[in-house]
Write a protein that holds these residues in place. Sequence first.
Motif, PDB file in Angstrom:
ATOM      1  N   ASN A  33      -2.474   5.957 -11.511  1.00  0.00           N
ATOM      2  CA  ASN A  33      -1.078   5.780 -11.093  1.00  0.00           C
ATOM      3  C   ASN A  33      -0.853   4.361 -10.597  1.00  0.00           C
ATOM      4  OD1 ASN A  33       1.489   5.871  -9.934  1.00  0.00           O
ATOM      5  ND2 ASN A  33       1.123   7.770  -8.804  1.00  0.00           N
ATOM      6  N   CYS A  34      -1.831   3.825  -9.863  1.00  0.00           N
ATOM      7  CA  CYS A  34      -1.708   2.458  -9.349  1.00  0.00           C
ATOM      8  C   CYS A  34      -1.569   1.461 -10.497  1.00  0.00           C
ATOM      9  CB  CYS A  34      -2.919   2.114  -8.497  1.00  0.00           C
ATOM     10  SG  CYS A  34      -2.880   0.456  -7.796  1.00  0.00           S
ATOM     11  N   LEU A  35      -2.413   1.614 -11.512  1.00  0.00           N
ATOM     12  CA  LEU A  35      -2.353   0.696 -12.648  1.00  0.00           C
ATOM     13  C   LEU A  35      -1.042   0.856 -13.415  1.00  0.00           C
ATOM     14  CD1 LEU A  35      -6.027   1.010 -13.940  1.00  0.00           C
ATOM     15  CD2 LEU A  35      -4.982  -1.011 -12.895  1.00  0.00           C
ATOM     16  N   ALA A  36      -0.583   2.103 -13.551  1.00  0.00           N
ATOM     17  CA  ALA A  36       0.683   2.347 -14.255  1.00  0.00           C
ATOM     18  C   ALA A  36       1.849   1.737 -13.483  1.00  0.00           C
ATOM     19  CB  ALA A  36       0.895   3.846 -14.447  1.00  0.00           C
ATOM     20  N   THR A  37       1.811   1.859 -12.148  1.00  0.00           N
ATOM     21  CA  THR A  37       2.855   1.262 -11.319  1.00  0.00           C
ATOM     22  C   THR A  37       2.837  -0.249 -11.454  1.00  0.00           C
ATOM     23  OG1 THR A  37       2.670   3.087  -9.728  1.00  0.00           O
ATOM     24  CG2 THR A  37       3.769   1.077  -8.976  1.00  0.00           C
ATOM     25  N   GLY A  38       1.635  -0.830 -11.375  1.00  0.00           N
ATOM     26  CA  GLY A  38       1.509  -2.281 -11.520  1.00  0.00           C
ATOM     27  C   GLY A  38       1.995  -2.771 -12.869  1.00  0.00           C
ATOM     28  N   LYS A  39       1.703  -2.014 -13.920  1.00  0.00           N
ATOM     29  CA  LYS A  39       2.157  -2.399 -15.260  1.00  0.00           C
ATOM     30  C   LYS A  39       3.677  -2.394 -15.328  1.00  0.00           C
ATOM     31  CE  LYS A  39       1.660  -1.220 -20.174  1.00  0.00           C
ATOM     32  NZ  LYS A  39       1.014  -0.295 -21.144  1.00  0.00           N
ATOM     33  N   ALA A  40       4.296  -1.349 -14.735  1.00  0.00           N
ATOM     34  CA  ALA A  40       5.758  -1.259 -14.736  1.00  0.00           C
ATOM     35  C   ALA A  40       6.381  -2.402 -13.940  1.00  0.00           C
ATOM     36  CB  ALA A  40       6.198   0.085 -14.158  1.00  0.00           C
ATOM     37  N   VAL A  65       0.862  -1.174   0.000  1.00  0.00           N
ATOM     38  CA  VAL A  65       0.000   0.000   0.000  1.00  0.00           C
ATOM     39  C   VAL A  65       0.898   1.223   0.000  1.00  0.00           C
ATOM     40  CG1 VAL A  65      -1.757   1.312   1.227  1.00  0.00           C
ATOM     41  CG2 VAL A  65      -1.864  -1.184   1.203  1.00  0.00           C
ATOM     42  N   GLY A  66       0.725   2.074  -1.029  1.00  0.00           N
ATOM     43  CA  GLY A  66       1.621   3.200  -1.254  1.00  0.00           C
ATOM     44  C   GLY A  66       2.742   2.780  -2.189  1.00  0.00           C
ATOM     45  N   GLY A  67       3.678   3.690  -2.419  1.00  0.00           N
ATOM     46  CA  GLY A  67       4.843   3.343  -3.234  1.00  0.00           C
ATOM     47  C   GLY A  67       4.604   3.412  -4.722  1.00  0.00           C
ATOM     48  N   GLY A  68       3.631   4.234  -5.155  1.00  0.00           N
ATOM     49  CA  GLY A  68       3.381   4.379  -6.578  1.00  0.00           C
ATOM     50  C   GLY A  68       4.473   5.155  -7.285  1.00  0.00           C
ATOM     51  N   PHE A 112      -1.207   1.070  -4.874  1.00  0.00           N
ATOM     52  CA  PHE A 112       0.016   1.862  -4.836  1.00  0.00           C
ATOM     53  C   PHE A 112      -0.198   3.364  -4.713  1.00  0.00           C
ATOM     54  CE2 PHE A 112       1.041  -1.973  -7.410  1.00  0.00           C
ATOM     55  CZ  PHE A 112       1.992  -2.515  -6.564  1.00  0.00           C
ATOM     56  N   SER A 113      -1.428   3.817  -4.975  1.00  0.00           N
ATOM     57  CA  SER A 113      -1.656   5.258  -5.023  1.00  0.00           C
ATOM     58  C   SER A 113      -3.123   5.572  -4.822  1.00  0.00           C
ATOM     59  CB  SER A 113      -1.190   5.805  -6.386  1.00  0.00           C
ATOM     60  OG  SER A 113      -1.529   7.171  -6.539  1.00  0.00           O
ATOM     61  N   SER A 114      -3.382   6.788  -4.342  1.00  0.00           N
ATOM     62  CA  SER A 114      -4.773   7.244  -4.259  1.00  0.00           C
ATOM     63  C   SER A 114      -5.351   7.463  -5.644  1.00  0.00           C
ATOM     64  CB  SER A 114      -4.844   8.542  -3.447  1.00  0.00           C
ATOM     65  OG  SER A 114      -4.013   9.536  -4.020  1.00  0.00           O
ATOM     66  N   SER A 115      -4.483   7.588  -6.630  1.00  0.00           N
ATOM     67  CA  SER A 115      -4.899   7.656  -8.031  1.00  0.00           C
ATOM     68  C   SER A 115      -4.866   6.253  -8.620  1.00  0.00           C
ATOM     69  CB  SER A 115      -3.954   8.573  -8.823  1.00  0.00           C
ATOM     70  OG  SER A 115      -4.077   8.349 -10.216  1.00  0.00           O
ATOM     71  N   HIS A 116      -6.034   5.735  -9.020  1.00  0.00           N
ATOM     72  CA  HIS A 116      -6.058   4.387  -9.579  1.00  0.00           C
ATOM     73  C   HIS A 116      -5.266   4.331 -10.887  1.00  0.00           C
ATOM     74  CE1 HIS A 116      -8.420   0.548 -10.777  1.00  0.00           C
ATOM     75  NE2 HIS A 116      -7.362   0.262 -10.049  1.00  0.00           N
ATOM     76  N   ARG A 169      -5.069  -7.196  -9.922  1.00  0.00           N
ATOM     77  CA  ARG A 169      -4.590  -7.170  -8.539  1.00  0.00           C
ATOM     78  C   ARG A 169      -3.894  -5.855  -8.207  1.00  0.00           C
ATOM     79  NH1 ARG A 169      -2.194 -13.066  -6.979  1.00  0.00           N
ATOM     80  NH2 ARG A 169      -2.548 -12.219  -4.871  1.00  0.00           N
ATOM     81  N   CYS A 170      -4.220  -4.826  -9.000  1.00  0.00           N
ATOM     82  CA  CYS A 170      -3.792  -3.456  -8.718  1.00  0.00           C
ATOM     83  C   CYS A 170      -5.053  -2.689  -8.344  1.00  0.00           C
ATOM     84  CB  CYS A 170      -3.099  -2.833  -9.924  1.00  0.00           C
ATOM     85  SG  CYS A 170      -1.587  -3.699 -10.405  1.00  0.00           S
ATOM     86  N   TYR A 171      -5.237  -2.456  -7.064  1.00  0.00           N
ATOM     87  CA  TYR A 171      -6.532  -2.067  -6.530  1.00  0.00           C
ATOM     88  C   TYR A 171      -6.668  -0.556  -6.368  1.00  0.00           C
ATOM     89  CZ  TYR A 171      -6.672  -7.064  -5.505  1.00  0.00           C
ATOM     90  OH  TYR A 171      -6.642  -8.436  -5.610  1.00  0.00           O
ATOM     91  N   ALA A 172      -7.933  -0.113  -6.366  1.00  0.00           N
ATOM     92  CA  ALA A 172      -8.220   1.320  -6.252  1.00  0.00           C
ATOM     93  C   ALA A 172      -7.910   1.850  -4.859  1.00  0.00           C
ATOM     94  CB  ALA A 172      -9.683   1.584  -6.600  1.00  0.00           C
ATOM     95  N   ASN A 173      -7.993   1.003  -3.830  1.00  0.00           N
ATOM     96  CA  ASN A 173      -7.696   1.426  -2.464  1.00  0.00           C
ATOM     97  C   ASN A 173      -7.386   0.194  -1.618  1.00  0.00           C
ATOM     98  OD1 ASN A 173     -10.324   0.443  -1.243  1.00  0.00           O
ATOM     99  ND2 ASN A 173     -11.098   1.952  -2.739  1.00  0.00           N
ATOM    100  N   PHE A 174      -6.878   0.431  -0.419  1.00  0.00           N
ATOM    101  CA  PHE A 174      -6.450  -0.706   0.404  1.00  0.00           C
ATOM    102  C   PHE A 174      -7.621  -1.528   0.923  1.00  0.00           C
ATOM    103  CE2 PHE A 174      -6.571   2.874   3.468  1.00  0.00           C
ATOM    104  CZ  PHE A 174      -7.298   2.332   4.511  1.00  0.00           C
ATOM    105  N   ASP A 175      -8.767  -0.897   1.168  1.00  0.00           N
ATOM    106  CA  ASP A 175      -9.929  -1.671   1.618  1.00  0.00           C
ATOM    107  C   ASP A 175     -10.340  -2.698   0.569  1.00  0.00           C
ATOM    108  OD1 ASP A 175     -10.452  -0.554   4.205  1.00  0.00           O
ATOM    109  OD2 ASP A 175     -11.186   1.256   3.226  1.00  0.00           O
ATOM    110  N   GLU A 176     -10.378  -2.264  -0.682  1.00  0.00           N
ATOM    111  CA  GLU A 176     -10.721  -3.191  -1.763  1.00  0.00           C
ATOM    112  C   GLU A 176      -9.683  -4.306  -1.860  1.00  0.00           C
ATOM    113  OE1 GLU A 176     -11.717  -3.028  -6.550  1.00  0.00           O
ATOM    114  OE2 GLU A 176     -10.096  -1.774  -5.761  1.00  0.00           O
TER     115      GLU A 176
END
Length: 391
Positions: free
Chosen positions: A48-55, A13-16, A42-46, A62-69
């Motif tokens: 950014n999260c998806l871009a981080t996961g792709k990289a 969680v975090g680290g985008g 990875f980010s509050s921005s989904h 499994r790149c989620y919009a928030n930690f609860d999800e």
Amino acid sequence: MSQFNNKVRMGMVGGGQGAFIGAVHRAAASIDGEIELVCGAFSSSHENCLATGKALHLNPQRCYANFDEMFVKEAALPEHERMQFVSIVTPNHLHFPVAKAAIEAGFHVMSDKPATFTLQEAIELKKVLDGHNVLYGLTHTYTGYPLVREAQQRIAAGDLGKVTKIVAEYSQGWLSEPPGPDNKQASWRLDPKRAGVSCCMGDIGVHAANLAEFMSGLSITKMCADLEPVVAGREIDDDGNVLMRFDNGAKGVLIASQVSVGEENNLNIRIYGTKAGLEWHQQEPNTLIIKYNDTPAELVRTGVGGFSPLASGSMRTPAGHPEGYLEAFANLYMDFARQIRAFGDADATEALESTAPGIDEAIRGMAFIENCVAATRANEKWVDFKLSDVL
């Protein structure tokens, strides 16, 4: 297939993209080939999260919009697929809610420091842990260095005699001028709504305090502190000095600064006893200096000669092949991975007796930060080091 034949599965969680410490955690966790990153929020921005996961070559599902999800959906996966622990690398104000949610969902937690936003949150987190059968680790990185662990073992064995004085310094210069608007690392650290009551002591001074207690085996009991923002316009400290007293009567000095122009990451510590003293510098981490009054000083080098099992087990390369920051981080992750593998195995108590910092160190770290602030505000010269009701 048994989990002992698989890598330990990590979520984050975090680290985008654009976050420094997340990349450090991922690199460290991967060094020994024991841990695999399988998911993240990875980010509050989904986006950014998806871009981080792709990289990172992760499954986008499994790149989620928030930690609860993430916790809900990961918990619903088959046991051999779901993450086993989460690494928390967010700004400070999110550490507690993420850790609490992860623990309640049944996941182990490895958190960047400081553990929480306030001391009260750290105390509450311990209560949450007490009610759930999961592990908690905290990345006080510098306790992972081999020669820090060797020094801790030598002091515990009495090589220095009774410890009488501790001098710890952590100086940086990167905040000596107002940062630009795009400096993400500075922006949240200088924001009390995200960093907490302290910038400098919360970010780096707490590392020096943790190192002093870890290496010496002592606990801080009283403090006299002077924290302030040196750069005009800042709400929380960027520099501070602390006098300390320890539970065996030893005295100490702690200097922390992020406005010391020209300093990079100058963490160093000197511990003196009745028989000898020792000195260690983070920027030269493969050397430990032992000093005496009546014989020549001893220079201890990583990988040369005999070491305690704790120190030798933290070394990966032959003498003359330097190991540093990432490897120290990796030692904490390796300790935690071993704990997870041994979790629930009554015959694996050795792995569970880890040197990786946990919830007790988390509480003392938050107490150090808040006691520093309280001591600065106090009219008294010395204030007691309290573990509750500080501010």
